[in-house]
Design a protein around this motif. Sequence first.
Motif, PDB file in Angstrom:
ATOM      1  N   PHE A  14       0.458  -1.183  -0.055  1.00 61.65           N
ATOM      2  CA  PHE A  14      -0.144  -0.113  -0.323  1.00 61.65           C
ATOM      3  C   PHE A  14       0.956   0.952   0.088  1.00 61.65           C
ATOM      4  O   PHE A  14       1.489   1.458   0.918  1.00 61.65           O
ATOM      5  N   TYR A  15       1.002   1.818  -1.532  1.00 62.89           N
ATOM      6  CA  TYR A  15       1.857   3.386  -1.220  1.00 62.89           C
ATOM      7  C   TYR A  15       0.688   4.246  -0.724  1.00 62.89           C
ATOM      8  O   TYR A  15      -0.196   4.541  -1.059  1.00 62.89           O
ATOM      9  N   PRO A  16       1.654   5.387  -0.362  1.00 61.31           N
ATOM     10  CA  PRO A  16       0.612   6.642  -0.088  1.00 61.31           C
ATOM     11  C   PRO A  16       0.186   7.593  -1.212  1.00 61.31           C
ATOM     12  O   PRO A  16      -0.867   7.409  -1.511  1.00 61.31           O
ATOM     13  N   CYS A  37      -7.886  11.319  -0.436  1.00 60.20           N
ATOM     14  CA  CYS A  37      -7.120  12.261   0.808  1.00 60.20           C
ATOM     15  C   CYS A  37      -6.308  13.260   0.488  1.00 60.20           C
ATOM     16  O   CYS A  37      -5.609  12.869  -0.300  1.00 60.20           O
ATOM     17  N   GLU A  38      -6.075  14.354   1.064  1.00 61.61           N
ATOM     18  CA  GLU A  38      -4.582  15.012   0.651  1.00 61.61           C
ATOM     19  C   GLU A  38      -3.496  15.025   1.104  1.00 61.61           C
ATOM     20  O   GLU A  38      -3.018  14.579   2.578  1.00 61.61           O
ATOM     21  N   ASN A  39      -2.180  14.539   0.553  1.00 60.57           N
ATOM     22  CA  ASN A  39      -1.325  13.787   1.164  1.00 60.57           C
ATOM     23  C   ASN A  39      -1.396  13.349   1.921  1.00 60.57           C
ATOM     24  O   ASN A  39      -0.075  13.430   3.134  1.00 60.57           O
ATOM     25  N   PRO A  40      -1.179  11.905   2.326  1.00 67.73           N
ATOM     26  CA  PRO A  40      -1.146  11.120   3.374  1.00 67.73           C
ATOM     27  C   PRO A  40       0.110  10.411   3.837  1.00 67.73           C
ATOM     28  O   PRO A  40       0.818  10.393   2.541  1.00 67.73           O
ATOM     29  N   THR A  41       0.496   9.743   4.742  1.00 70.72           N
ATOM     30  CA  THR A  41       2.110  10.021   5.173  1.00 70.72           C
ATOM     31  C   THR A  41       1.867   8.048   5.106  1.00 70.72           C
ATOM     32  O   THR A  41       0.637   7.676   5.535  1.00 70.72           O
ATOM     33  N   CYS A  42       2.308   7.169   4.970  1.00 74.07           N
ATOM     34  CA  CYS A  42       3.056   6.087   5.622  1.00 74.07           C
ATOM     35  C   CYS A  42       2.374   5.664   7.625  1.00 74.07           C
ATOM     36  O   CYS A  42       1.873   4.678   7.502  1.00 74.07           O
ATOM     37  N   GLN A  99     -11.116   2.818   3.110  1.00 70.98           N
ATOM     38  CA  GLN A  99     -11.517   3.386   4.450  1.00 70.98           C
ATOM     39  C   GLN A  99     -10.316   3.432   4.647  1.00 70.98           C
ATOM     40  O   GLN A  99     -10.718   4.116   5.936  1.00 70.98           O
ATOM     41  N   VAL A 100      -9.072   3.647   4.591  1.00 73.43           N
ATOM     42  CA  VAL A 100      -8.359   3.877   5.181  1.00 73.43           C
ATOM     43  C   VAL A 100      -8.572   5.841   4.104  1.00 73.43           C
ATOM     44  O   VAL A 100      -7.733   6.492   5.589  1.00 73.43           O
ATOM     45  N   ALA A 101      -8.919   5.816   3.337  1.00 72.91           N
ATOM     46  CA  ALA A 101      -8.640   7.717   2.502  1.00 72.91           C
ATOM     47  C   ALA A 101      -9.830   7.975   3.812  1.00 72.91           C
ATOM     48  O   ALA A 101      -9.114   9.154   3.697  1.00 72.91           O
TER      49      ALA A 101
END
Length: 137
Positions: A14-16, A37-42, A99-101
Amino acid sequence: MNGEVPNIKKWVVFYPVYINSKKTVAEGRRISLAKACENPTCVEIADCCNHLKVPNAIEIDKAYPRDFMQRGRVRVQLKKEDGTLWNPAISSRKQLMLQVAELVPRHPGRTKKQEAPSTSSAAAGSSKPGKGGRKKR
């Protein structure tokens, strides 16, 4: 398994960039712009996976092939060794991305950053124009 160390080579990558609203589909985004979403991080992605009770591991030394300046990725285990799902609500990597987004914008580290500028802009925009305006004759 051999003790405590799971074989993360078999886990989903899963890459950001997959859920980054600042990227185009050609640059690697895999979900719709409206849901991204905007610029997610690991770290944010890993925290969201922990919240969803899905095992994960951050790999900081890895880079996204299309953009090698984008460092880091998260390995996620969707299924247990016996083939059952860790979280019954997440049966595919696409569902995991969605879900993560959805969770990343509500991440505790992210909400604190957004509160500071919004309080100053609310104070500046509080002056309301008077009612009515100019009367015509």
